[in-house]
Motif scaffolding. Structure first.
Motif, PDB file in Angstrom:
ATOM      1  N   ALA A  59       0.865  -1.183   0.000  1.00  0.00           N
ATOM      2  CA  ALA A  59       0.000   0.000   0.000  1.00  0.00           C
ATOM      3  C   ALA A  59       0.897   1.226   0.000  1.00  0.00           C
ATOM      4  CB  ALA A  59      -0.922   0.003   1.219  1.00  0.00           C
ATOM      5  N   GLY A  60       0.328   2.363  -0.406  1.00  0.00           N
ATOM      6  CA  GLY A  60       1.086   3.602  -0.389  1.00  0.00           C
ATOM      7  C   GLY A  60       1.176   4.243  -1.763  1.00  0.00           C
ATOM      8  N   PHE A  61       2.067   5.262  -1.872  1.00  0.00           N
ATOM      9  CA  PHE A  61       2.250   5.975  -3.133  1.00  0.00           C
ATOM     10  C   PHE A  61       3.672   6.498  -3.226  1.00  0.00           C
ATOM     11  CE2 PHE A  61       1.185   9.366  -0.171  1.00  0.00           C
ATOM     12  CZ  PHE A  61       2.097  10.373  -0.508  1.00  0.00           C
ATOM     13  N   VAL A  62       4.081   6.793  -4.438  1.00  0.00           N
ATOM     14  CA  VAL A  62       5.316   7.540  -4.693  1.00  0.00           C
ATOM     15  C   VAL A  62       4.964   8.694  -5.622  1.00  0.00           C
ATOM     16  CG1 VAL A  62       7.112   5.816  -4.288  1.00  0.00           C
ATOM     17  CG2 VAL A  62       5.866   5.789  -6.444  1.00  0.00           C
ATOM     18  N   GLU A  63       5.620   9.833  -5.408  1.00  0.00           N
ATOM     19  CA  GLU A  63       5.345  11.019  -6.232  1.00  0.00           C
ATOM     20  C   GLU A  63       6.642  11.506  -6.851  1.00  0.00           C
ATOM     21  OE1 GLU A  63       2.422  14.103  -5.029  1.00  0.00           O
ATOM     22  OE2 GLU A  63       4.165  15.451  -5.052  1.00  0.00           O
ATOM     23  N   TYR A  64       6.585  11.777  -8.138  1.00  0.00           N
ATOM     24  CA  TYR A  64       7.749  12.233  -8.893  1.00  0.00           C
ATOM     25  C   TYR A  64       7.522  13.668  -9.345  1.00  0.00           C
ATOM     26  CZ  TYR A  64       8.641   7.220  -9.049  1.00  0.00           C
ATOM     27  OH  TYR A  64       8.867   5.902  -8.690  1.00  0.00           O
ATOM     28  N   HIS A  65       8.577  14.449  -9.313  1.00  0.00           N
ATOM     29  CA  HIS A  65       8.511  15.835  -9.749  1.00  0.00           C
ATOM     30  C   HIS A  65       9.290  15.970 -11.054  1.00  0.00           C
ATOM     31  CE1 HIS A  65       7.584  17.367  -5.399  1.00  0.00           C
ATOM     32  NE2 HIS A  65       6.639  16.608  -5.913  1.00  0.00           N
ATOM     33  N   PHE A  66       8.578  15.969 -12.158  1.00  0.00           N
ATOM     34  CA  PHE A  66       9.200  16.125 -13.465  1.00  0.00           C
ATOM     35  C   PHE A  66       9.444  17.601 -13.754  1.00  0.00           C
ATOM     36  CE2 PHE A  66       7.517  11.903 -13.917  1.00  0.00           C
ATOM     37  CZ  PHE A  66       8.323  11.275 -14.860  1.00  0.00           C
TER      38      PHE A  66
ATOM     39  N   GLU B  36       4.290  28.868 -14.608  1.00  0.00           N
ATOM     40  CA  GLU B  36       4.655  29.300 -13.256  1.00  0.00           C
ATOM     41  C   GLU B  36       5.071  28.129 -12.365  1.00  0.00           C
ATOM     42  OE1 GLU B  36       2.748  32.580 -14.147  1.00  0.00           O
ATOM     43  OE2 GLU B  36       4.108  32.218 -14.961  1.00  0.00           O
ATOM     44  N   GLN B  37       4.629  26.920 -12.695  1.00  0.00           N
ATOM     45  CA  GLN B  37       4.919  25.775 -11.837  1.00  0.00           C
ATOM     46  C   GLN B  37       6.384  25.381 -11.947  1.00  0.00           C
ATOM     47  OE1 GLN B  37       2.877  22.788 -15.118  1.00  0.00           O
ATOM     48  NE2 GLN B  37       2.475  22.432 -12.984  1.00  0.00           N
ATOM     49  N   ASP B  38       6.952  24.989 -10.816  1.00  0.00           N
ATOM     50  CA  ASP B  38       8.348  24.571 -10.775  1.00  0.00           C
ATOM     51  C   ASP B  38       8.539  23.158 -11.304  1.00  0.00           C
ATOM     52  OD1 ASP B  38       9.167  26.980  -9.625  1.00  0.00           O
ATOM     53  OD2 ASP B  38       8.684  26.259  -7.611  1.00  0.00           O
ATOM     54  N   TYR B  39       7.485  22.357 -11.248  1.00  0.00           N
ATOM     55  CA  TYR B  39       7.582  20.970 -11.692  1.00  0.00           C
ATOM     56  C   TYR B  39       6.178  20.435 -11.967  1.00  0.00           C
ATOM     57  CZ  TYR B  39       6.718  20.589  -6.658  1.00  0.00           C
ATOM     58  OH  TYR B  39       6.208  20.745  -5.386  1.00  0.00           O
ATOM     59  N   ILE B  40       6.130  19.294 -12.658  1.00  0.00           N
ATOM     60  CA  ILE B  40       4.881  18.569 -12.898  1.00  0.00           C
ATOM     61  C   ILE B  40       4.815  17.417 -11.914  1.00  0.00           C
ATOM     62  CG2 ILE B  40       3.534  17.243 -14.574  1.00  0.00           C
ATOM     63  CD1 ILE B  40       5.031  18.758 -16.783  1.00  0.00           C
ATOM     64  N   ARG B  41       3.789  17.392 -11.068  1.00  0.00           N
ATOM     65  CA  ARG B  41       3.641  16.361 -10.032  1.00  0.00           C
ATOM     66  C   ARG B  41       2.961  15.127 -10.616  1.00  0.00           C
ATOM     67  NH1 ARG B  41      -0.196  19.100  -6.404  1.00  0.00           N
ATOM     68  NH2 ARG B  41      -0.277  17.076  -5.381  1.00  0.00           N
ATOM     69  N   VAL B  42       3.656  14.006 -10.536  1.00  0.00           N
ATOM     70  CA  VAL B  42       3.100  12.732 -10.996  1.00  0.00           C
ATOM     71  C   VAL B  42       3.095  11.768  -9.821  1.00  0.00           C
ATOM     72  CG1 VAL B  42       3.423  10.738 -12.500  1.00  0.00           C
ATOM     73  CG2 VAL B  42       3.831  13.053 -13.384  1.00  0.00           C
ATOM     74  N   ARG B  43       1.915  11.361  -9.386  1.00  0.00           N
ATOM     75  CA  ARG B  43       1.800  10.437  -8.253  1.00  0.00           C
ATOM     76  C   ARG B  43       1.227   9.111  -8.738  1.00  0.00           C
ATOM     77  NH1 ARG B  43      -0.680  11.900  -2.341  1.00  0.00           N
ATOM     78  NH2 ARG B  43       1.110  13.321  -2.507  1.00  0.00           N
ATOM     79  N   ILE B  44       1.855   8.016  -8.300  1.00  0.00           N
ATOM     80  CA  ILE B  44       1.387   6.667  -8.612  1.00  0.00           C
ATOM     81  C   ILE B  44       1.179   5.947  -7.289  1.00  0.00           C
ATOM     82  CG2 ILE B  44       1.891   4.511  -9.836  1.00  0.00           C
ATOM     83  CD1 ILE B  44       3.905   6.124 -11.516  1.00  0.00           C
TER      84      ILE B  44
END
Length: 319
Positions: free
Chosen positions: A165-172, A276-284
């Protein structure tokens, strides 16, 4: 000057809003009950103007004017043929379907921006429960089934990670493209469910979010094994998880697709790409659902069947 009608394909006419005059002419032709009756009348056979006028119970002159409107719109084709009392104008419907897209055609050259992220290079992790762990091409990393290992600095070296269970989030990094010309955003990665060892019938619900907007859920069938993953290092035990499925999530101006199938109504506007965003948040992550809580494995370029990490692409037009 007569407007150039859209490209007929077979007996279909395709129009887009960046050719507004074409759309206007066709819409005008279809706006009359009389002209709609003419189109229905000559759908199966050709008729001359006099025959059409008699069927309508209308003057020949009025009928001829309406046919001219249909001709100008490209919906009817006419030609002069010899008749018993001179030439007669024969009419046939040339189009069976009209498609009008309310979105203008993007201009310029089509290009794709791409960024690949190793699976271990997540910026945020949470809710991890065992079974869980990480591995790189040389060895397992840290202690098995210890969620705290996901916070250790060496997680950047991981080529495979798993959690019940859980998640990981990547900042592209933000896509360095003109955002008003982006046509789609696409994410691909290899994944499967997670249990002790492997189990090909171990369903799980795995979700993806971009900038906090959930795109949808993939219902994975199992934690796959039974044969070696094509990229797995020799030391990786055959009883462990071996490979996943390569999944592609695409968001365009209208909706979200998973492997080409419509998944949700989330579109590019809803994921709020901006400069304006510093990164694109991708959460899986793993979504808790009854009968579908089988965790997840994420494969990097040295495990599983596909030599890649997480790949984010943005399709856009140059002008």
């Amino acid at each position: 000057m007569e407007p150039r009608m859209g490209n007929p394909v077979g007996k279909e006419l395709h129009l887009r809003m960046d050719h507004m005059e074409e759309v206007r002419v066709v819409a005008h032709a279809l706006s009359s009950d009389v002209r709609l009756r003419i189109l229905a009348m000559i759908g199966a056979t050709s008729m001359n103007v006099n025959e059409i006028a008699r069927e309508l119970g209308a003057p020949v002159s009025t009928t001829a004017l309406n046919i001219q409107v249909l001709e100008r719109a490209g919906l009817v084709s006419c030609e002069m043929q010899p008749g018993t009392r001179g030439a007669m104008k024969m009419c046939v419907r040339g189009i069976d379907r009209v498609h009008i897209s309310l979105s203008p055609t993007p201009r310029g050259e089509r290009r794709v921006w791409e960024c690949e992220m190793p699976v271990g290079c997540y910026a945020l992790v949470g809710g991890v429960q065992p079974t869980c762990g990480m591995a790189n091409r040389n060895c397992k990393m840290n202690a098995d089934d210890d969620p705290r290992s996901f916070y250790r600095p060496n997680h950047f070296e991981a080529d495979l990670l798993w959690m019940r269970a859980g998640f990981v989030e990547y900042h592209f990094p933000p896509a360095d493209v003109p955002l008003n010309r982006v046509d789609f955003l696409e994410l691909s990665f290899e994944a499967c469910s997670e249990t002790l060892g492997h189990n090909n019938r171990w369903p799980s619900s795995i979700y993806v979010e971009i900038n906090g907007q959930r795109l949808g859920v993939w219902h994975c069938e199992g934690d796959f094994g039974g044969r070696r993953g094509q990229l797995n290092p020799p030391w990786w035990d055959a009883t462990n998880t071996q490979f996943g499925q390569l999944k592609t999530w695409r968001v365009d101006r209208h909706r979200t697709y998973l492997d080409g199938d419509a998944l949700s109504n989330v579109n590019l506007e809803k994921i709020h790409l901006n400069h304006e965003q510093d990164y694109i948040r991708v959460r899986i992550g793993v979504q808790e659902e009854e009968g579908h809580t089988g965790g997840m494995n994420l494969f990097g370029d040295h495990f599983g069947d596909f030599p890649q990490g997480l790949i984010l692409r943005a399709g856009y037009y140059t002008a």
